[in-house]
Design a protein around this motif. Structure first.
Motif, mmCIF file in Angstrom:
data_model
loop_
_atom_site.group_PDB
_atom_site.id
_atom_site.type_symbol
_atom_site.label_atom_id
_atom_site.label_comp_id
_atom_site.label_asym_id
_atom_site.label_seq_id
_atom_site.Cartn_x
_atom_site.Cartn_y
_atom_site.Cartn_z
ATOM 1 N N GLY A 1 -17.513 11.802 79.821
ATOM 2 C CA GLY A 1 -17.399 11.323 78.324
ATOM 3 C C GLY A 1 -16.939 12.210 77.303
ATOM 4 N N LEU B 1 -18.576 12.957 70.922
ATOM 5 C CA LEU B 1 -19.064 14.227 70.127
ATOM 6 C C LEU B 1 -19.756 15.227 71.130
ATOM 7 C CD1 LEU B 1 -18.867 15.446 67.449
ATOM 8 C CD2 LEU B 1 -21.113 14.323 66.927
ATOM 9 N N ALA B 2 -20.649 14.667 71.901
ATOM 10 C CA ALA B 2 -21.406 15.675 72.891
ATOM 11 C C ALA B 2 -20.217 16.252 73.999
ATOM 12 C CB ALA B 2 -22.411 14.602 73.657
ATOM 13 N N ASP C 1 -13.079 10.334 80.558
ATOM 14 C CA ASP C 1 -13.427 9.194 79.493
ATOM 15 C C ASP C 1 -12.988 8.010 79.732
ATOM 16 O OD1 ASP C 1 -14.971 9.253 76.781
ATOM 17 O OD2 ASP C 1 -12.990 8.273 76.253
ATOM 18 N N GLU D 1 -12.545 4.063 75.376
ATOM 19 C CA GLU D 1 -12.729 2.938 74.835
ATOM 20 C C GLU D 1 -12.410 2.686 73.315
ATOM 21 O OE1 GLU D 1 -16.938 1.337 76.148
ATOM 22 O OE2 GLU D 1 -17.075 3.575 76.048
ATOM 23 N N SER E 1 -19.667 5.258 69.610
ATOM 24 C CA SER E 1 -20.599 5.760 68.501
ATOM 25 C C SER E 1 -19.657 6.732 67.643
ATOM 26 C CB SER E 1 -21.900 6.331 69.420
ATOM 27 O OG SER E 1 -22.512 6.850 67.939
ATOM 28 N N SER E 2 -19.125 7.898 68.555
ATOM 29 C CA SER E 2 -18.415 8.857 67.844
ATOM 30 C C SER E 2 -17.203 8.383 66.961
ATOM 31 C CB SER E 2 -18.042 9.826 68.790
ATOM 32 O OG SER E 2 -18.941 10.392 69.726
ATOM 33 N N ALA F 1 -18.835 6.541 63.858
ATOM 34 C CA ALA F 1 -19.901 7.083 62.991
ATOM 35 C C ALA F 1 -19.373 7.542 61.740
ATOM 36 C CB ALA F 1 -20.342 8.326 63.876
ATOM 37 N N LEU G 1 -21.904 11.938 58.818
ATOM 38 C CA LEU G 1 -22.393 12.680 57.669
ATOM 39 C C LEU G 1 -23.326 13.857 58.097
ATOM 40 C CD1 LEU G 1 -23.893 9.565 55.610
ATOM 41 C CD2 LEU G 1 -22.093 11.143 54.813
ATOM 42 N N VAL H 1 -16.722 7.550 85.715
ATOM 43 C CA VAL H 1 -17.281 8.316 86.587
ATOM 44 C C VAL H 1 -18.694 7.627 87.035
ATOM 45 C CG1 VAL H 1 -18.201 10.414 87.300
ATOM 46 C CG2 VAL H 1 -16.316 10.630 85.896
ATOM 47 N N GLY I 1 -28.317 10.776 68.463
ATOM 48 C CA GLY I 1 -28.919 9.887 67.453
ATOM 49 C C GLY I 1 -27.842 9.879 66.161
ATOM 50 N N SER I 2 -28.647 10.278 64.935
ATOM 51 C CA SER I 2 -27.971 10.205 63.635
ATOM 52 C C SER I 2 -27.566 11.460 63.159
ATOM 53 C CB SER I 2 -28.841 9.647 62.420
ATOM 54 O OG SER I 2 -29.012 8.189 62.870
ATOM 55 N N GLY J 1 -25.786 13.888 65.030
ATOM 56 C CA GLY J 1 -24.946 14.763 66.019
ATOM 57 C C GLY J 1 -24.291 15.673 65.271
ATOM 58 N N VAL J 2 -23.712 15.473 64.180
ATOM 59 C CA VAL J 2 -22.516 16.388 63.527
ATOM 60 C C VAL J 2 -23.546 17.798 63.297
ATOM 61 C CG1 VAL J 2 -21.245 16.745 61.441
ATOM 62 C CG2 VAL J 2 -21.160 14.546 62.590
#
Ligand SMILES: Cc1cc2nc3c(=O)[nH]c(=O)nc-3n(C[C@H](O)[C@H](O)[C@H](O)COP(=O)(O)OP(=O)(O)OC[C@H]3O[C@@H](n4cnc5c(N)ncnc54)[C@H](O)[C@@H]3O)c2cc1C
Length: 350
Positions: A9, A12-13, A32, A35, A39-40, A43, A46, A166, A315-316, A318-319
């Motif tokens: 993947g 962000l992570a 990866d 897609e 989410s990343s 998003a 913020l 994977v 979640g919300s 991550g940044v």
């Protein structure tokens, strides 16, 4: 092909973890699905120091935010690209409960909160804030798609990126190594976002998909606004009267489910902030946040298969929180350092 770490993947992570391992001179391969909607990629990115309707200020905010900004600024210096946009948030009170919560915070924790707020000025002809509010300092947003794209290019230059899926069942796992197709690695780290819910090694982790809608729209009357505007929704200024607007929280929805109701909900939140309606809606996107508990990152190695590891659940937040936890996960993988207890996967083990 032999690598030190196979990362599944490049959201962000996976990107944050890859940078920390590369900077420790390790050979990584990031695989990866590529897609269009994740989410990343969708998003808002913020950074909101005081969160929710209680204006919660986490104890670990300074540590995580300082680490995150240093990390993003370091990459900006390397790349010459601006990823992190420092900005104030005009936080408008949504109701009298919020006014009371804020008064209580000021009375009981005024000193701790003082670096994070300033008086609010607004033009009541443009912005709907009858109950007032405050300006949130030390806020901002990360252009996550730009960060992902720079990371992808950097990985490609190192022959460290591949498009593919994977699957846990395709791995050959021994105590010494993990094999996937023609790749041999000391460890595989799953950073699959909400798709991690279906990973048989970690299907006991209570990962809750939370879908969210974001619109890009034009409000020409607000073209001179440079702050992020926030109430129960938010508007991020992109320049020339264009804004990103969000968001919704639909728990349990998997995949990107674009619905007219998602768009209407966001438009309702915009109408509660801006006195002028958008002149046009440029786009509508919906993606799924990987959320575990209170946007707490969870990470660690599999109990009986140490070559299999997990880094997920941002979640919300991550940044803000992702870079510091990626640093700790990398040190755990490299040197066996203990994980921060609040993020240790095995706290959740049934
Ligand atoms: C509407 C919305 C608004 C948001 N706003 C904010 C915000 O303001 N601030 C903030 O900090 N966060 C925000 N977030 C949350 C943020 O997006 C997440 O915390 C973070 O981006 C999640 O990153 P991730 O890498 O864990 O997951 P993802 O972004 O989902 O990345 C996972 C990656 O793994 C790939 N993948 C999955 N399974 C496999 C497999 N088997 N093989 C290969 N590849 C695989 C996927 O294709 C994807 O590229 C928001 C999210 C949404 C949806």
């Amino acid at each position: 092909m032999k690598v030190d770490f196979l990362i599944v993947g490049q959201g962000l992570a996976g990107s944050l973890l890859a940078w920390h391992l590369i900077d420790a001179h390790k050979r990584v391969l990031v695989v990866d699905l590529d897609e269009a909607v994740t989410s990343s990629k969708v998003a808002a990115g913020l950074v909101t120091p005081l969160t929710g309707f209680r204006f919660f200020l986490p104890e670990d905010l300074d540590r995580n935010l300082n680490y995150a900004r240093r990390f993003y600024w370091g990459l900006e210096e390397r790349s010459g690209i601006t990823f992190y946009h420092h900005s104030r948030i005009a936080r408008l009170f949504a109701n009298s409960d919020e006014v009371d919560q804020w008064k209580h915070r000021m009375e009981t924790e005024g000193n701790r909160y003082s670096p994070y707020h300033a008086p609010l000025t607004i033009d009541p002809e443009l912005i709907n804030a009858p109950l007032g509010g405050f300006e949130m300092r030390e806020a901002g947003w990360l252009d996550i798609p730009a960060f992902l794209e720079y990371t992808r290019q950097s990985l490609l230059e190192r022959a460290a990126y591949a498009i593919g899926r994977v699957e846990a069942r395709d791995l050959k796992v021994t105590h010494a190594e993990v094999r996937w197709q023609n790749v041999t690695s000391a460890a595989v780290i799953f950073c699959e976002g909400w798709r991690g819910k279906a990973n048989p090694y970690f299907d006991w982790v209570p990962l809750t998909p939370v879908a969210g809608d974001i619109l890009e729209l034009e409000i020409p009357e607000l073209a001179s606004e440079t702050r992020i505007l926030s109430k129960s929704g938010w508007l991020i200024p992109l320049g020339d009267g264009r804004f990103r607007a969000g968001s919704t929280y639909r728990r349990g929805i998997e995949g990107s489910a674009l619905t007219p109701s998602g768009q209407e909900e966001v438009l309702g939140k915009v109408a509660d902030i801006a006195r002028h309606a958008p002149s046009s809606i440029l786009s509508h996107q919906c993606a799924v946040r990987p959320t575990i508990q209170h946007s707490q990152v969870f990470m660690g190695r599999h109990g009986s298969l140490p070559g299999i590891a997990f880094f997920n659940g941002m979640g919300s937040k991550g940044v803000t929180n992702g870079p510091w936890y990626a640093h700790r996960m990398a040190r755990h993988l490299l040197y066996g350092e203990p994980l921060p207890p609040e993020a240790d996967l095995f706290r959740l083990y049934p």
